[in-house]
Design a protein around this motif. Structure first.
Motif, PDB file in Angstrom:
ATOM      1  N   THR A   5      17.315 -13.171   5.535  1.00  0.00           N
ATOM      2  CA  THR A   5      16.389 -12.104   5.167  1.00  0.00           C
ATOM      3  C   THR A   5      15.121 -12.635   4.505  1.00  0.00           C
ATOM      4  OG1 THR A   5      17.505 -11.798   3.055  1.00  0.00           O
ATOM      5  CG2 THR A   5      18.207 -10.387   4.892  1.00  0.00           C
ATOM      6  N   SER A   6      14.961 -13.939   4.423  1.00  0.00           N
ATOM      7  CA  SER A   6      13.795 -14.508   3.754  1.00  0.00           C
ATOM      8  C   SER A   6      12.492 -14.156   4.462  1.00  0.00           C
ATOM      9  CB  SER A   6      13.944 -16.024   3.634  1.00  0.00           C
ATOM     10  OG  SER A   6      14.064 -16.593   4.926  1.00  0.00           O
ATOM     11  N   SER A   7      12.509 -13.775   5.726  1.00  0.00           N
ATOM     12  CA  SER A   7      11.292 -13.434   6.444  1.00  0.00           C
ATOM     13  C   SER A   7      10.931 -11.954   6.294  1.00  0.00           C
ATOM     14  CB  SER A   7      11.433 -13.801   7.916  1.00  0.00           C
ATOM     15  OG  SER A   7      12.494 -13.070   8.487  1.00  0.00           O
ATOM     16  N   PHE A   8      11.579 -11.272   5.381  1.00  0.00           N
ATOM     17  CA  PHE A   8      11.312  -9.869   5.084  1.00  0.00           C
ATOM     18  C   PHE A   8       9.894  -9.743   4.538  1.00  0.00           C
ATOM     19  CE2 PHE A   8      11.825  -6.038   2.477  1.00  0.00           C
ATOM     20  CZ  PHE A   8      12.508  -5.217   3.352  1.00  0.00           C
ATOM     21  N   ASP A   9       9.039  -8.942   5.180  1.00  0.00           N
ATOM     22  CA  ASP A   9       7.644  -8.854   4.750  1.00  0.00           C
ATOM     23  C   ASP A   9       7.211  -7.396   4.594  1.00  0.00           C
ATOM     24  OD1 ASP A   9       7.181  -7.889   7.330  1.00  0.00           O
ATOM     25  OD2 ASP A   9       6.247  -9.721   8.041  1.00  0.00           O
ATOM     26  N   GLU A  10       5.926  -7.199   4.337  1.00  0.00           N
ATOM     27  CA  GLU A  10       5.392  -5.866   4.087  1.00  0.00           C
ATOM     28  C   GLU A  10       5.552  -4.953   5.309  1.00  0.00           C
ATOM     29  OE1 GLU A  10       4.118  -2.628   2.190  1.00  0.00           O
ATOM     30  OE2 GLU A  10       4.685  -4.539   1.283  1.00  0.00           O
ATOM     31  N   LEU A  11       5.397  -5.472   6.517  1.00  0.00           N
ATOM     32  CA  LEU A  11       5.605  -4.643   7.712  1.00  0.00           C
ATOM     33  C   LEU A  11       7.059  -4.179   7.799  1.00  0.00           C
ATOM     34  CD1 LEU A  11       3.400  -6.537  10.332  1.00  0.00           C
ATOM     35  CD2 LEU A  11       2.956  -4.287   9.306  1.00  0.00           C
ATOM     36  N   ASP A  12       7.984  -5.081   7.467  1.00  0.00           N
ATOM     37  CA  ASP A  12       9.398  -4.689   7.435  1.00  0.00           C
ATOM     38  C   ASP A  12       9.613  -3.559   6.430  1.00  0.00           C
ATOM     39  OD1 ASP A  12      10.119  -6.616   9.337  1.00  0.00           O
ATOM     40  OD2 ASP A  12      10.537  -8.121   7.802  1.00  0.00           O
ATOM     41  N   ARG A  13       8.990  -3.675   5.260  1.00  0.00           N
ATOM     42  CA  ARG A  13       9.113  -2.627   4.236  1.00  0.00           C
ATOM     43  C   ARG A  13       8.579  -1.290   4.761  1.00  0.00           C
ATOM     44  NH1 ARG A  13      10.656  -5.178  -0.303  1.00  0.00           N
ATOM     45  NH2 ARG A  13       9.864  -7.254  -0.677  1.00  0.00           N
ATOM     46  N   GLN A  14       7.477  -1.331   5.454  1.00  0.00           N
ATOM     47  CA  GLN A  14       6.901  -0.098   5.999  1.00  0.00           C
ATOM     48  C   GLN A  14       7.808   0.505   7.068  1.00  0.00           C
ATOM     49  OE1 GLN A  14       2.780  -0.651   7.150  1.00  0.00           O
ATOM     50  NE2 GLN A  14       2.371  -1.844   5.302  1.00  0.00           N
ATOM     51  N   ILE A  15       8.395  -0.328   7.897  1.00  0.00           N
ATOM     52  CA  ILE A  15       9.331   0.155   8.922  1.00  0.00           C
ATOM     53  C   ILE A  15      10.536   0.799   8.254  1.00  0.00           C
ATOM     54  CG2 ILE A  15      10.951  -0.591  10.719  1.00  0.00           C
ATOM     55  CD1 ILE A  15       8.780  -2.739  11.473  1.00  0.00           C
ATOM     56  N   ILE A  16      11.086   0.135   7.257  1.00  0.00           N
ATOM     57  CA  ILE A  16      12.261   0.664   6.553  1.00  0.00           C
ATOM     58  C   ILE A  16      11.923   1.981   5.866  1.00  0.00           C
ATOM     59  CG2 ILE A  16      13.803   0.254   4.585  1.00  0.00           C
ATOM     60  CD1 ILE A  16      13.737  -2.748   5.467  1.00  0.00           C
ATOM     61  N   THR A  17      10.762   2.050   5.239  1.00  0.00           N
ATOM     62  CA  THR A  17      10.341   3.288   4.578  1.00  0.00           C
ATOM     63  C   THR A  17      10.250   4.430   5.588  1.00  0.00           C
ATOM     64  OG1 THR A  17       9.151   2.066   2.871  1.00  0.00           O
ATOM     65  CG2 THR A  17       8.506   4.368   3.205  1.00  0.00           C
ATOM     66  N   ALA A  18       9.680   4.157   6.748  1.00  0.00           N
ATOM     67  CA  ALA A  18       9.571   5.186   7.783  1.00  0.00           C
ATOM     68  C   ALA A  18      10.954   5.629   8.250  1.00  0.00           C
ATOM     69  CB  ALA A  18       8.753   4.666   8.971  1.00  0.00           C
ATOM     70  N   LEU A  19      11.856   4.685   8.474  1.00  0.00           N
ATOM     71  CA  LEU A  19      13.203   5.033   8.943  1.00  0.00           C
ATOM     72  C   LEU A  19      14.012   5.759   7.870  1.00  0.00           C
ATOM     73  CD1 LEU A  19      14.084   1.825  10.990  1.00  0.00           C
ATOM     74  CD2 LEU A  19      13.574   4.122  11.880  1.00  0.00           C
ATOM     75  N   MET A  20      13.806   5.392   6.615  1.00  0.00           N
ATOM     76  CA  MET A  20      14.511   6.100   5.541  1.00  0.00           C
ATOM     77  C   MET A  20      14.021   7.534   5.426  1.00  0.00           C
ATOM     78  SD  MET A  20      14.804   3.083   2.674  1.00  0.00           S
ATOM     79  CE  MET A  20      15.316   4.176   1.373  1.00  0.00           C
ATOM     80  N   GLY A  21      12.743   7.761   5.707  1.00  0.00           N
ATOM     81  CA  GLY A  21      12.198   9.112   5.679  1.00  0.00           C
ATOM     82  C   GLY A  21      12.712   9.965   6.825  1.00  0.00           C
ATOM     83  N   ASN A  22      12.870   9.337   7.997  1.00  0.00           N
ATOM     84  CA  ASN A  22      13.378  10.030   9.178  1.00  0.00           C
ATOM     85  C   ASN A  22      13.858   8.971  10.164  1.00  0.00           C
ATOM     86  OD1 ASN A  22      13.938  11.480  11.473  1.00  0.00           O
ATOM     87  ND2 ASN A  22      11.918  12.431  11.645  1.00  0.00           N
ATOM     88  N   ALA A  23      15.149   8.786  10.240  1.00  0.00           N
ATOM     89  CA  ALA A  23      15.721   7.743  11.099  1.00  0.00           C
ATOM     90  C   ALA A  23      15.484   8.012  12.583  1.00  0.00           C
ATOM     91  CB  ALA A  23      17.216   7.585  10.821  1.00  0.00           C
TER      92      ALA A  23
END
Length: 161
Positions: A5-23
């Motif tokens: 998971t060391s390559s986890f970046d800001e784009l990943d965070r944005q993707i996760i935020t979007a999916l958490m809001g509506n999968a």
């Protein structure tokens, strides 16, 4: 999570935020919002699943639609030091337990219980208390949710994949 998971970046965070809001948000919609192609978003989601950052996708259902109209939190006090593994075995045997965790403080564990009604809750509580290592329980019934959009505010989540 594993070490990949060391390559986890800001784009990943944005993707996760979007999916958490509506999968159910499409990869194309997410990509348009963050400046990636749908294919690039899919690759990242696949990687996030492989590395254990995303553990699954759920459906959120109103408990009352399933007949669960009573909700409570139960503090569990054990004799001696009950290992979390043993507590986990017990809670898995009770489908009415929506969440369970070990906690700090006086109690050994905290259970989130859903039941059809007070009588059903009492029956669940008696089954929990019947475990030989459980010394006592303290229950608190939920009257209303003050933050209706919070994850515990009445929604039932399906288990991760």
């Amino acid at each position: 999570m594993n070490s990949r998971t060391s390559s986890f970046d800001e784009l990943d965070r944005q993707i996760i935020t979007a999916l958490m809001g509506n999968a159910r948000t499409s990869f194309a919609e997410i990509g348009a919002a963050i400046g990636l192609s749908a294919t690039a978003v899919k690759r990242r989601v696949d990687r996030l699943r492989e590395t254990g950052v995303i553990t699954g996708f759920t459906a959120t259902v109103q408990p009352s639609a399933l007949g669960w109209r009573t909700e409570a939190y139960v503090e569990v006090y054990c004799e001696g030091a009950a290992p979390p593994r043993r507590l986990a075995e017990v809670v898995r045997d009770h489908p009415e337990i929506a969440a369970a965790m070990t906690v700090t403080g006086g109690a050994d564990a905290l259970l989130h219980v859903r039941a059809r009604d007070v009588e059903h809750f009492e029956e669940v509580l008696e089954r929990i208390r019947a475990e030989p290592f459980i010394r006592k329980t303290i229950s608190v019934m939920v009257l209303s949710h003050l933050l209706p959009d919070s994850p515990e505010a009445g929604a039932v989540h399906a288990a991760p994949e």
